[in-house]
Motif scaffolding. Structure first.
Motif, PDB file in Angstrom:
ATOM      1  N   SER A   1      27.790  12.449 -85.732  1.00 46.22           N
ATOM      2  CA  SER A   1      26.542  11.473 -86.139  1.00 46.22           C
ATOM      3  C   SER A   1      25.573  12.353 -86.544  1.00 46.22           C
ATOM      4  N   ARG A   2      25.104  13.320 -85.641  1.00 47.05           N
ATOM      5  CA  ARG A   2      23.995  14.236 -85.817  1.00 47.05           C
ATOM      6  C   ARG A   2      24.154  14.846 -87.207  1.00 47.05           C
ATOM      7  N   ALA A   3      25.525  15.482 -87.490  1.00 42.90           N
ATOM      8  CA  ALA A   3      25.747  16.253 -88.722  1.00 42.90           C
ATOM      9  C   ALA A   3      25.477  15.286 -89.965  1.00 42.90           C
ATOM     10  N   LEU A   4      26.123  13.881 -89.742  1.00 44.59           N
ATOM     11  CA  LEU A   4      25.855  13.034 -90.842  1.00 44.59           C
ATOM     12  C   LEU A   4      24.493  12.992 -91.206  1.00 44.59           C
ATOM     13  N   LEU A   5      23.666  12.683 -90.303  1.00 44.00           N
ATOM     14  CA  LEU A   5      22.346  12.518 -90.484  1.00 44.00           C
ATOM     15  C   LEU A   5      21.659  13.914 -91.433  1.00 44.00           C
ATOM     16  N   GLN A   6      22.200  14.911 -91.232  1.00 50.30           N
ATOM     17  CA  GLN A   6      21.492  16.258 -91.753  1.00 50.30           C
ATOM     18  C   GLN A   6      22.020  16.207 -93.096  1.00 50.30           C
ATOM     19  N   THR A   7      23.062  15.246 -93.563  1.00 47.10           N
ATOM     20  CA  THR A   7      23.510  15.395 -95.039  1.00 47.10           C
ATOM     21  C   THR A   7      22.367  15.371 -96.149  1.00 47.10           C
ATOM     22  N   LYS A   8      22.527  15.476 -97.370  1.00 43.84           N
ATOM     23  CA  LYS A   8      21.728  14.879 -98.364  1.00 43.84           C
ATOM     24  C   LYS A   8      22.606  14.455 -99.692  1.00 43.84           C
ATOM     25  N   LYS A   9      21.684  13.871-100.449  1.00 47.53           N
ATOM     26  CA  LYS A   9      22.276  13.514-101.737  1.00 47.53           C
ATOM     27  C   LYS A   9      22.890  14.604-102.167  1.00 47.53           C
ATOM     28  N   GLY A  10      24.231  13.889-102.812  1.00 43.80           N
ATOM     29  CA  GLY A  10      25.069  15.085-103.534  1.00 43.80           C
ATOM     30  C   GLY A  10      26.348  15.687-102.599  1.00 43.80           C
ATOM     31  N   ASP A  11      26.041  15.745-101.198  1.00 45.30           N
ATOM     32  CA  ASP A  11      27.090  15.972-100.400  1.00 45.30           C
ATOM     33  C   ASP A  11      28.291  15.259-100.260  1.00 45.30           C
ATOM     34  N   ILE A  12      29.459  15.722 -99.826  1.00 43.35           N
ATOM     35  CA  ILE A  12      30.808  15.011 -99.692  1.00 43.35           C
ATOM     36  C   ILE A  12      31.019  14.921 -98.408  1.00 43.35           C
ATOM     37  N   ILE A  13      31.480  13.651 -97.991  1.00 35.61           N
ATOM     38  CA  ILE A  13      32.171  13.346 -96.935  1.00 35.61           C
ATOM     39  C   ILE A  13      33.584  12.592 -96.947  1.00 35.61           C
ATOM     40  N   GLY A  14      34.184  12.286 -95.878  1.00 40.67           N
ATOM     41  CA  GLY A  14      35.597  11.786 -96.143  1.00 40.67           C
ATOM     42  C   GLY A  14      35.532  10.460 -95.419  1.00 40.67           C
ATOM     43  N   LEU A  15      36.169   9.334 -96.220  1.00 42.40           N
ATOM     44  CA  LEU A  15      36.123   7.895 -95.519  1.00 42.40           C
ATOM     45  C   LEU A  15      37.747   7.396 -95.558  1.00 42.40           C
ATOM     46  N   ARG A  16      38.025   6.708 -94.627  1.00 37.61           N
ATOM     47  CA  ARG A  16      39.189   6.124 -94.689  1.00 37.61           C
ATOM     48  C   ARG A  16      38.947   4.870 -94.012  1.00 37.61           C
TER      49      ARG A  16
ATOM     50  N   ARG B   1      30.895  10.801-102.225  1.00 38.64           N
ATOM     51  CA  ARG B   1      29.555  11.457-102.584  1.00 38.64           C
ATOM     52  C   ARG B   1      28.357  10.718-102.082  1.00 38.64           C
ATOM     53  N   ILE B   2      27.468  11.387-101.338  1.00 37.84           N
ATOM     54  CA  ILE B   2      26.288  10.735-100.923  1.00 37.84           C
ATOM     55  C   ILE B   2      25.316  10.291-102.249  1.00 37.84           C
ATOM     56  N   LYS B   3      25.336   9.263-102.395  1.00 39.24           N
ATOM     57  CA  LYS B   3      24.359   8.831-103.624  1.00 39.24           C
ATOM     58  C   LYS B   3      22.921   8.931-103.379  1.00 39.24           C
ATOM     59  N   ALA B   4      22.831   8.362-102.032  1.00 34.26           N
ATOM     60  CA  ALA B   4      21.304   8.235-101.750  1.00 34.26           C
ATOM     61  C   ALA B   4      21.334   8.170-100.147  1.00 34.26           C
ATOM     62  N   LYS B   5      20.204   8.401 -99.477  1.00 33.12           N
ATOM     63  CA  LYS B   5      20.132   8.272 -98.261  1.00 33.12           C
ATOM     64  C   LYS B   5      18.776   7.815 -98.002  1.00 33.12           C
ATOM     65  N   ARG B   6      18.592   6.773 -96.964  1.00 32.89           N
ATOM     66  CA  ARG B   6      17.348   6.011 -96.517  1.00 32.89           C
ATOM     67  C   ARG B   6      17.033   6.199 -95.124  1.00 32.89           C
ATOM     68  N   ILE B   7      15.931   6.459 -94.641  1.00 31.39           N
ATOM     69  CA  ILE B   7      15.567   6.625 -93.305  1.00 31.39           C
ATOM     70  C   ILE B   7      15.093   5.403 -92.876  1.00 31.39           C
ATOM     71  N   GLU B   8      15.660   4.721 -91.818  1.00 30.25           N
ATOM     72  CA  GLU B   8      15.686   3.390 -91.238  1.00 30.25           C
ATOM     73  C   GLU B   8      14.632   3.313 -90.337  1.00 30.25           C
ATOM     74  N   ALA B   9      14.897   4.291 -89.373  1.00 25.08           N
ATOM     75  CA  ALA B   9      13.926   4.514 -88.084  1.00 25.08           C
ATOM     76  C   ALA B   9      13.940   5.868 -87.479  1.00 25.08           C
ATOM     77  N   PRO B  10      13.346   6.183 -86.714  1.00 21.48           N
ATOM     78  CA  PRO B  10      13.786   7.553 -85.919  1.00 21.48           C
ATOM     79  C   PRO B  10      15.028   7.807 -85.611  1.00 21.48           C
ATOM     80  N   ASN B  11      15.766   9.017 -86.199  1.00 23.76           N
ATOM     81  CA  ASN B  11      17.080   9.227 -85.800  1.00 23.76           C
ATOM     82  C   ASN B  11      18.060   8.009 -86.354  1.00 23.76           C
ATOM     83  N   VAL B  12      17.764   7.469 -87.338  1.00 23.42           N
ATOM     84  CA  VAL B  12      18.734   6.554 -87.813  1.00 23.42           C
ATOM     85  C   VAL B  12      18.396   6.451 -89.341  1.00 23.42           C
TER      86      VAL B  12
END
Length: 269
Positions: free
Chosen positions: A75-90, A7-18
């Motif tokens: 990567s663009r889709a991942l940048l569109q995610t928000k707090k609480g969204d679910i992604i998969g990791l391996r 789960r995305i606990k937090a999201k921080r903008i680092e720079a344009p498009n990052v």
């Protein structure tokens, strides 16, 4: 290996498009601890999967930070995610930065652009183990001042490390270095004849950085670089990431330069 839901606990903008996604396990299952330089496969459900390096490795927490630049569909889709969204990791996958090779010697770190991300956990480790290292110098080049990543950490890092930042294009208010990151190397107080260099960035930048390091006295055996290129399966089955006889996903992404030198100097290889 199936992706584990995070789960995305937090999201921080680092720079344009990052942006950095801070990920926590949704259930009891979680990934094994990672080492600096390793990567995970991030799965955006319904779109696809990409390799992303750890942007920090903190064994005191189960939160995993991944810093992502939007350059493709996933990567663009991942940048569109928000707090609480679910992604998969391996993962974690791949080789790691061998900091122990720098104990008792000088360490030089050279980062270009988003290449600072795989090096960031190593830089944090160098800062915490500073008593085992002689001189430690970090060179970081960004396209412009607004593209500089993790700026808020610089003051803290400079208490233990020498940090030099340079930008390709200066804007109003920038009072620092302007040019390419390799132009800074001759300014370092490092003893290149007995130091370890860690390099990550665009391949053309790494090529010129390595040429400059060798010209200053560094031996190919003491240069390590990280290469993330076209990785698909992360376990060496698909062959998309082959670099000569090496699988980048399995044998890398961190390589000793002398092990890949014959392929690295071939244009458009």
């Amino acid at each position: 290996m199936l992706p584990i839901p995070y789960r995305i606990k937090a999201k921080r903008i680092e720079a344009p498009n990052v942006a950095t996604l801070y990920l926590e396990p949704r259930g009891n299952e979680q990934l094994a601890p990672a080492k600096p330089g390793q990567f995970n496969m991030l799965y955006c459900f319904g779109i696809g999967e990409i390799p992303i390096s750890y942007s920090d490795v903190d064994t005191s927490t189960n939160i995993i930070p991944h810093t992502i630049r939007g350059v493709g569909a996933v990567s663009r889709a991942l940048l569109q995610t928000k707090k609480g969204d679910i992604i998969g990791l391996r993962g974690p996958y791949g080789s790691h930065w061998p900091i122990e090779e720098g104990f008792g010697r000088d360490i030089v770190v050279i980062a270009g652009g988003i290449g600072l991300v795989p090096l960031r956990p190593l830089i944090h480790l160098i800062a915490t183990q500073r008593n085992k290292i002689n001189n430690a110098v970090i060179f970081y080049g960004a396209r412009s001042p607004k593209d500089i990543l993790f700026k808020k950490e610089f003051t803290r890092l400079e208490r233990n490390l020498k940090l030099e930042v340079i930008v390709d294009i200066a804007t109003d208010g920038w009072m620092g270095n302007v040019g390419v990151v390799t132009s800074l190397l001759s300014k370092a107080s490092a003893n290149y004849n007995d130091s370890i260099a860690f390099v990550c960035g665009p391949e053309i930048m790494m090529r010129f950085a390595i040429e400059k390091l060798i010209a200053l006295g560094q031996t190919p055996n003491n240069i390590f670089l990280s290469m993330e290129r076209n990785m698909k399966c992360a376990i060496g089955h698909c062959g998309h990431c082959m670099f000569g006889s090496h699988f980048v996903c399995k044998d890398g992404p961190v390589f000793r330069y002398s092990d890949v030198e014959e392929f690295f100097v071939v244009r458009e290889f």
